[in-house]
Motif scaffolding. Structure first.
Motif, PDB file in Angstrom:
ATOM      1  N   LEU A   2       1.069  -1.071  -0.086  1.00 35.80           N
ATOM      2  CA  LEU A   2      -0.128  -0.026   0.229  1.00 35.80           C
ATOM      3  C   LEU A   2       0.858   1.269   0.119  1.00 35.80           C
ATOM      4  O   LEU A   2       1.904   1.507   0.661  1.00 35.80           O
ATOM      5  CB  LEU A   2      -0.970  -0.215   1.274  1.00 35.80           C
ATOM      6  CG  LEU A   2      -2.017  -0.824   1.296  1.00 35.80           C
ATOM      7  CD1 LEU A   2      -2.512  -1.201   2.671  1.00 35.80           C
ATOM      8  CD2 LEU A   2      -2.969  -0.907   0.314  1.00 35.80           C
ATOM      9  N   PRO A   3       0.291   2.445  -0.543  1.00 37.92           N
ATOM     10  CA  PRO A   3       1.243   3.456  -0.459  1.00 37.92           C
ATOM     11  C   PRO A   3       1.572   4.045   0.817  1.00 37.92           C
ATOM     12  O   PRO A   3       2.614   4.411   1.173  1.00 37.92           O
ATOM     13  CB  PRO A   3       0.272   4.508  -1.241  1.00 37.92           C
ATOM     14  CG  PRO A   3      -0.505   3.969  -2.156  1.00 37.92           C
ATOM     15  CD  PRO A   3      -0.850   2.457  -1.307  1.00 37.92           C
ATOM     16  N   ARG A   4       0.671   3.870   1.712  1.00 35.19           N
ATOM     17  CA  ARG A   4       0.455   4.280   3.082  1.00 35.19           C
ATOM     18  C   ARG A   4      -0.450   4.062   3.941  1.00 35.19           C
ATOM     19  O   ARG A   4      -1.443   3.427   3.160  1.00 35.19           O
ATOM     20  CB  ARG A   4       0.634   5.839   3.116  1.00 35.19           C
ATOM     21  CG  ARG A   4      -0.345   6.667   2.522  1.00 35.19           C
ATOM     22  CD  ARG A   4       0.008   8.305   2.465  1.00 35.19           C
ATOM     23  NE  ARG A   4      -0.050   8.971   3.632  1.00 35.19           N
ATOM     24  CZ  ARG A   4       0.515   9.993   3.829  1.00 35.19           C
ATOM     25  NH1 ARG A   4       0.739  10.899   2.870  1.00 35.19           N
ATOM     26  NH2 ARG A   4       0.352  10.574   4.918  1.00 35.19           N
ATOM     27  N   LEU A   5      -0.794   4.155   5.067  1.00 29.96           N
ATOM     28  CA  LEU A   5      -1.737   3.650   5.940  1.00 29.96           C
ATOM     29  C   LEU A   5      -2.704   4.664   6.393  1.00 29.96           C
ATOM     30  O   LEU A   5      -3.628   4.397   7.058  1.00 29.96           O
ATOM     31  CB  LEU A   5      -1.288   3.010   7.205  1.00 29.96           C
ATOM     32  CG  LEU A   5      -0.539   1.511   6.752  1.00 29.96           C
ATOM     33  CD1 LEU A   5      -0.169   0.808   8.015  1.00 29.96           C
ATOM     34  CD2 LEU A   5      -1.565   0.509   5.946  1.00 29.96           C
ATOM     35  N   PHE A  40       0.426  -9.886   5.338  1.00 30.38           N
ATOM     36  CA  PHE A  40       1.784  -8.794   5.573  1.00 30.38           C
ATOM     37  C   PHE A  40       1.290  -7.701   4.971  1.00 30.38           C
ATOM     38  O   PHE A  40       0.967  -7.483   3.678  1.00 30.38           O
ATOM     39  CB  PHE A  40       3.065  -9.317   5.230  1.00 30.38           C
ATOM     40  CG  PHE A  40       3.847 -10.395   5.741  1.00 30.38           C
ATOM     41  CD1 PHE A  40       3.535 -10.725   7.081  1.00 30.38           C
ATOM     42  CD2 PHE A  40       4.472 -11.129   5.289  1.00 30.38           C
ATOM     43  CE1 PHE A  40       3.886 -11.686   7.941  1.00 30.38           C
ATOM     44  CE2 PHE A  40       5.394 -12.332   6.051  1.00 30.38           C
ATOM     45  CZ  PHE A  40       4.832 -12.589   7.428  1.00 30.38           C
ATOM     46  N   LEU A  41       1.277  -6.350   5.646  1.00 30.51           N
ATOM     47  CA  LEU A  41       1.010  -5.026   5.191  1.00 30.51           C
ATOM     48  C   LEU A  41       2.477  -4.347   5.020  1.00 30.51           C
ATOM     49  O   LEU A  41       3.160  -4.438   6.104  1.00 30.51           O
ATOM     50  CB  LEU A  41       0.039  -4.299   5.785  1.00 30.51           C
ATOM     51  CG  LEU A  41      -1.417  -4.630   5.890  1.00 30.51           C
ATOM     52  CD1 LEU A  41      -2.205  -3.752   6.734  1.00 30.51           C
ATOM     53  CD2 LEU A  41      -1.965  -4.598   4.156  1.00 30.51           C
ATOM     54  N   GLN A  42       2.681  -3.928   3.837  1.00 30.28           N
ATOM     55  CA  GLN A  42       3.908  -3.031   3.781  1.00 30.28           C
ATOM     56  C   GLN A  42       3.803  -1.861   2.725  1.00 30.28           C
ATOM     57  O   GLN A  42       3.017  -1.817   1.736  1.00 30.28           O
ATOM     58  CB  GLN A  42       5.046  -3.908   2.885  1.00 30.28           C
ATOM     59  CG  GLN A  42       6.447  -3.402   2.790  1.00 30.28           C
ATOM     60  CD  GLN A  42       7.127  -3.010   3.808  1.00 30.28           C
ATOM     61  OE1 GLN A  42       7.532  -3.855   4.562  1.00 30.28           O
ATOM     62  NE2 GLN A  42       7.715  -1.811   4.070  1.00 30.28           N
ATOM     63  N   THR A  43       4.223  -0.621   3.402  1.00 31.42           N
ATOM     64  CA  THR A  43       3.938   0.684   2.729  1.00 31.42           C
ATOM     65  C   THR A  43       5.212   0.950   1.898  1.00 31.42           C
ATOM     66  O   THR A  43       6.222   0.292   2.226  1.00 31.42           O
ATOM     67  CB  THR A  43       3.823   1.733   3.781  1.00 31.42           C
ATOM     68  OG1 THR A  43       4.878   1.706   4.730  1.00 31.42           O
ATOM     69  CG2 THR A  43       2.736   1.631   4.700  1.00 31.42           C
ATOM     70  N   SER A  44       4.766   1.231   0.695  1.00 29.35           N
ATOM     71  CA  SER A  44       5.588   1.851  -0.362  1.00 29.35           C
ATOM     72  C   SER A  44       5.900   2.780  -0.903  1.00 29.35           C
ATOM     73  O   SER A  44       6.469   2.798  -2.198  1.00 29.35           O
ATOM     74  CB  SER A  44       5.541   0.145  -1.279  1.00 29.35           C
ATOM     75  OG  SER A  44       4.348   0.233  -1.837  1.00 29.35           O
ATOM     76  N   GLY A  45       4.859   3.738  -0.581  1.00 31.20           N
ATOM     77  CA  GLY A  45       4.978   5.056  -1.261  1.00 31.20           C
ATOM     78  C   GLY A  45       4.071   5.104  -2.453  1.00 31.20           C
ATOM     79  O   GLY A  45       3.438   4.171  -2.897  1.00 31.20           O
TER      80      GLY A  45
END
Length: 372
Positions: free
Chosen positions: A99-102, A126-131
């Motif tokens: 996701l871009p952000r939470l 698993f949630l990972q932010t990536s911009g």
């Protein structure tokens, strides 16, 4: 409650999960065997210990060294043991989501739909932010694979060439979510951003607005914002109207929407309508209107995009596009599980977004410029 309309668009070549995991054994390193940490170290011209640190403790390695190792790993199709075990039937029952952000409500809503579905099916997520820039998501994706993610859900269009190359070499199912992307080699589940933007733009034109501005989020590697911007510009040109655009920077806030609106009014005081590519930006515009004494919608019409929970609660309830983000997330999670469990095809699906007309939009003022 009426379910959102969805329509199957195109079937993507089936991904048989069990066959895929078996085929992963065919990924070759040196000497015709599966790639190992030794192969990665040799190709990157570093020690095995350095490879281990890059993959497990990236913060302890300088950027140049880390990029060399990750590039070598991608070239060889190498994954660490946890991901390798998942691909070799030692199931982790884990699915990763980028996701871009939470802290944006629309991302949270989609993530909630995914997570509750995974939990109900005895999967972990698993949630990972990536911009916002999807040309730079390989490192984040690899981190999820290396921790055992058997499948990957990516918010928006995958534009990272390194990730596309990695996916081609490794039988890991990937599904793009939120945006429906016709013609992309990877399947997608979501809305047609161009079609949705057209609904808002045509509404403004029908209400007599001829000075229509747009406030957009960052467009680099962001298919949602780019599609909305391109559609707005095309519609304005087709109708012989000026394009008036402000693009905010990544990490934007409600306050950024207000500042972008202030710049619009300083440069184009005749503007009577502002389309915002997210509800957060629209909230900033409405706030700035109160500070400047501009009456909405008598003097200025304002629209948003996504219909987040606070949209109908603003001092002028916001006209916007209602995106069924939670339903999109649930559908994507179910599709990924069906692929992993039964080898069912990952199929592209288009969801409909409804135009919600509220009090923030009205007929354009009769006088040139805003009403007195």
């Amino acid at each position: 409650m009426k379910m959102p309309e969805i329509s199957p668009i195109c079937a993507v070549k089936p991904t048989d999960a069990r066959a895929a995991r078996n085929n992963s054994m065919k990924s070759k390193g040196q000497g015709g065997r599966g790639a190992t940490v030794h192969d990665v170290a040799k190709l990157a011209n570093v020690s095995i210990a350095t490879v281990s640190r890059v993959l497990n403790k990236p913060d302890t390695v300088n950027k140049e060294m880390s990029e060399r190792v990750l590039q070598a790993a991608a070239q060889l199709g190498y994954t660490t043991n946890s991901a390798g075990k998942a691909l070799r039937l030692a199931r982790t029952r884990t699915i990763g989501t980028l996701l871009p952000r939470l802290d944006d409500p629309i991302f949270s809503e989609l993530a909630h739909g995914i997570q509750e579905t995974l939990f109900a099916q005895d999967y972990a997520g698993f949630l990972q932010t990536s911009g916002y820039d999807n040309t730079k998501i390989f490192d984040a994706a690899l981190r999820l694979f290396n921790r055992g993610a058997e499948g990957l859900l990516v918010f928006g269009r995958v534009e990272d060439d390194r990730l596309l190359e990695f996916i081609a070499k490794n039988p890991i199912p990937v599904l793009q979510v939120y945006s429906y992307l016709e013609g992309h080699p990877l399947p997608s589940v979501g809305i047609d951003n161009a079609r949705c933007t057209r609904k808002i733009a045509e509404l403004m034109l029908q209400f007599g607005h001829t000075h229509v501005a747009l406030i957009s989020g960052p467009t680099q590697g962001n298919d949602r914002q780019q599609s909305r911007l391109d559609t707005y510009e095309k519609i304005m040109r087709d109708n012989g109207l000026e394009t008036i655009v402000q693009v905010v920077q990544p990490g934007y806030t409600i306050n950024d929407g207000g500042m972008a609106f202030r710049r619009i009014m300083e440069q184009n005081p005749k503007v009577t309508s502002v389309m915002c590519n997210t509800d957060l930006l629209a909230c900033g515009v409405l706030s700035e209107c109160r500070k400047l004494g501009i009456e909405v919608p008598k003097q200025l019409s304002v629209s948003g995009f996504e219909d987040v929970s606070f949209a109908p609660l603003l001092y002028q309830p916001l006209t916007t596009l209602s995106v069924p983000a939670g339903d999109i997330g649930r559908h994507a999670a179910r599709a990924m599980i069906a692929n992993l469990e039964h080898g069912e095809s990952l199929t592209s699906m288009q969801f409909e977004a409804s135009l919600i007309l509220r009090d923030s939009v009205a007929v354009a003022p009769k006088a040139s410029g805003r009403a007195a």
